[in-house]
Write an enzyme that holds these catalytic residues in place. Structure first.
Site, short mmCIF file in Angstrom:
data_model
loop_
_atom_site.label_atom_id
_atom_site.label_comp_id
_atom_site.label_asym_id
_atom_site.label_seq_id
_atom_site.Cartn_x
_atom_site.Cartn_y
_atom_site.Cartn_z
N ASP A 23 41.23 40.87 35.27
CA ASP A 23 41.36 39.47 34.85
C ASP A 23 40.01 38.76 34.88
O ASP A 23 39.11 39.15 35.63
CB ASP A 23 42.37 38.77 35.79
N ARG A 80 48.88 34.69 22.98
CA ARG A 80 47.50 34.24 22.72
C ARG A 80 47.23 34.16 21.21
O ARG A 80 47.96 34.77 20.43
CB ARG A 80 46.51 35.21 23.39
N GLU A 88 49.54 47.54 48.86
CA GLU A 88 48.56 46.65 49.50
C GLU A 88 47.84 45.86 48.40
O GLU A 88 47.43 46.44 47.39
CB GLU A 88 47.52 47.48 50.27
N SER A 90 51.67 38.44 37.77
CA SER A 90 51.77 38.32 36.31
C SER A 90 52.62 39.45 35.70
O SER A 90 52.23 40.06 34.71
CB SER A 90 50.37 38.28 35.67
N LEU A 147 41.83 62.93 37.16
CA LEU A 147 42.41 61.59 37.32
C LEU A 147 43.42 61.31 36.20
O LEU A 147 43.17 61.61 35.03
CB LEU A 147 41.28 60.55 37.22
N HIS A 171 35.85 39.79 26.52
CA HIS A 171 36.65 41.02 26.39
C HIS A 171 35.75 42.21 26.06
O HIS A 171 35.96 43.32 26.55
CB HIS A 171 37.72 40.85 25.31
C1 IPE Z 1 47.39 39.46 33.36
O1 IPE Z 1 46.39 38.54 33.14
C2 IPE Z 1 47.41 40.48 32.27
C3 IPE Z 1 46.23 41.31 32.14
C4 IPE Z 1 45.15 41.31 32.89
C5 IPE Z 1 46.28 42.25 31.05
P1 IPE Z 1 46.68 37.11 32.49
O2 IPE Z 1 45.39 36.40 32.44
O3 IPE Z 1 47.40 37.28 31.21
O4 IPE Z 1 47.68 36.46 33.55
P2 IPE Z 1 48.03 34.94 33.82
O5 IPE Z 1 48.44 34.34 32.52
O6 IPE Z 1 46.82 34.28 34.38
O7 IPE Z 1 49.14 35.00 34.83
C1 IPE Z 2 41.86 39.51 31.16
O1 IPE Z 2 41.04 38.41 31.03
C2 IPE Z 2 42.09 40.24 29.87
C3 IPE Z 2 43.46 40.12 29.36
C4 IPE Z 2 44.41 39.42 29.87
C5 IPE Z 2 43.76 40.87 28.16
P1 IPE Z 2 41.59 37.01 30.53
O2 IPE Z 2 41.49 36.95 29.04
O3 IPE Z 2 42.94 36.74 31.08
O4 IPE Z 2 40.53 36.03 31.17
P2 IPE Z 2 40.81 34.61 31.80
O5 IPE Z 2 41.86 34.78 32.86
O6 IPE Z 2 41.28 33.72 30.69
O7 IPE Z 2 39.50 34.19 32.37
MG MG Z 3 43.58 35.82 32.76
#
Ligand code: IPE
Ligand code: IPE
Ligand code: MG
Length: 245
Positions: free
Chosen positions: A18, A69, A205, A194, A129, A35
């Site tokens: 994230d 999104r 953990e 999430s 792995l 990304h």
């Molecule tokens: C969870 O992250 C999904 C992934 C990392 C693929 P999100 O950024 O989508 O989660 P929320 O919306 O903050 O809960």
């Molecule tokens: C995680 O990063 C990637 C996916 C969820 C695909 P985010 O895109 O959720 O990044 P933030 O949380 O908005 O910073």
């Molecule tokens: Mg996120």
């Protein structure tokens, strides 16, 4: 890093990658740049996990909720996934990594599905792995689908309701055959699941770090593994090295 005693290495590590968007924002860049940078972290972390003795690494790459999104961002994410698979297929195979995906992958763009199938087929006999990509994944939807399939099996007389045990449920989930995660890592400071691996994480953990995914390095992974090694997992029991009364 000094090598951790193998007994203390988690067999299965799950990561919620994230913070790509916030990291990019902090650099004055668009989310997609985050990304792109995040995708580049995957290779090193996969390699470091394998070297540390982790057997299964599950990466949350796209949740079912992420379909909400903007289409531009979603398209960029899947094109990055295809680039990753194309670029890494040889190296993954050489490193004996076995790739598998979980989630509702039939919703993915056709080229993504084709590349996933190709890499899965090419690496299926590898014994290193196991790399699991969670794509269009939702823990609740996975459970709902498992319940529908179990109900159908009961209706067809293949199983009796009383035959449904915890192991049965596990076997109907898309994580069928995988050990439950021992350690969950979530980057970027959020402290929530999430909708990730809800059934499977009953005794996992949790390790949360403020580091955004594009800056998460093998050293950060090792730090998480070190902290895990110091945890006392009791599974509801008590330690027998102290008197009870
Ligand atoms: C969870 O992250 C999904 C992934 C990392 C693929 P999100 O950024 O989508 O989660 P929320 O919306 O903050 O809960
Ligand atoms: C995680 O990063 C990637 C996916 C969820 C695909 P985010 O895109 O959720 O990044 P933030 O949380 O908005 O910073
Ligand atoms: Mg996120």
């Amino acid at each position: 890093m000094s090598r951790l005693s193998q007994a203390k290495v988690p067999e299965h590590v799950a990561i919620i990658m994230d913070g790509n968007g916030r990291w990019a924002q902090g650099q004055g860049q668009a989310r997609v740049y985050g990304h792109q940078s995040g995708a580049q972290r995957v290779r090193d972390v996969v390699e470091a996990a394998g070297n540390a003795g982790v057997k299964v690494l599950t990466l949350y790459a796209f949740s079912e909720e992420n379909w909400r999104r903007p289409a531009e961002e979603v398209n960029a994410l899947f094109s990055l996934l295809v680039s990753y698979l194309k670029q890494e297929i040889d190296q993954l195979h050489e490193n004996k990594v076995r790739l598998r995906s979980i989630g509702f992958t039939d919703k993915l763009p056709p080229d993504c599905q084709e590349w996933l199938k190709l890499v899965e087929a090419r690496t299926q006999n590898n014994d290193g792995l196991q790399l699991v990509l969670a794509l269009s994944y939702s823990g609740r939807s996975d459970l709902v689908r498992a319940m529908q399939r179990m109900a159908a099996a009961v209706k067809e007389g293949l199983i009796a309701p009383e035959d449904i045990q915890e192991e049965t449920v596990s076997n109907y989930l898309s994580t069928q055959g995988l050990p439950d995660p021992d350690l969950l890592i979530r980057t970027s400071g959020e402290q929530r699941l999430s909708n990730f691996l809800l059934w499977e994480m009953a005794y996992t953990e949790f390790y949360f770090t403020r580091v955004h995914w594009p800056e998460f390095s093998p050293e950060h992974l090792k730090e998480a593994l070190r902290e895990y090694a110091d945890r006392d997992r009791r599974f509801g029991a008590v330690r027998m090295d102290k008197p009870v009364c």
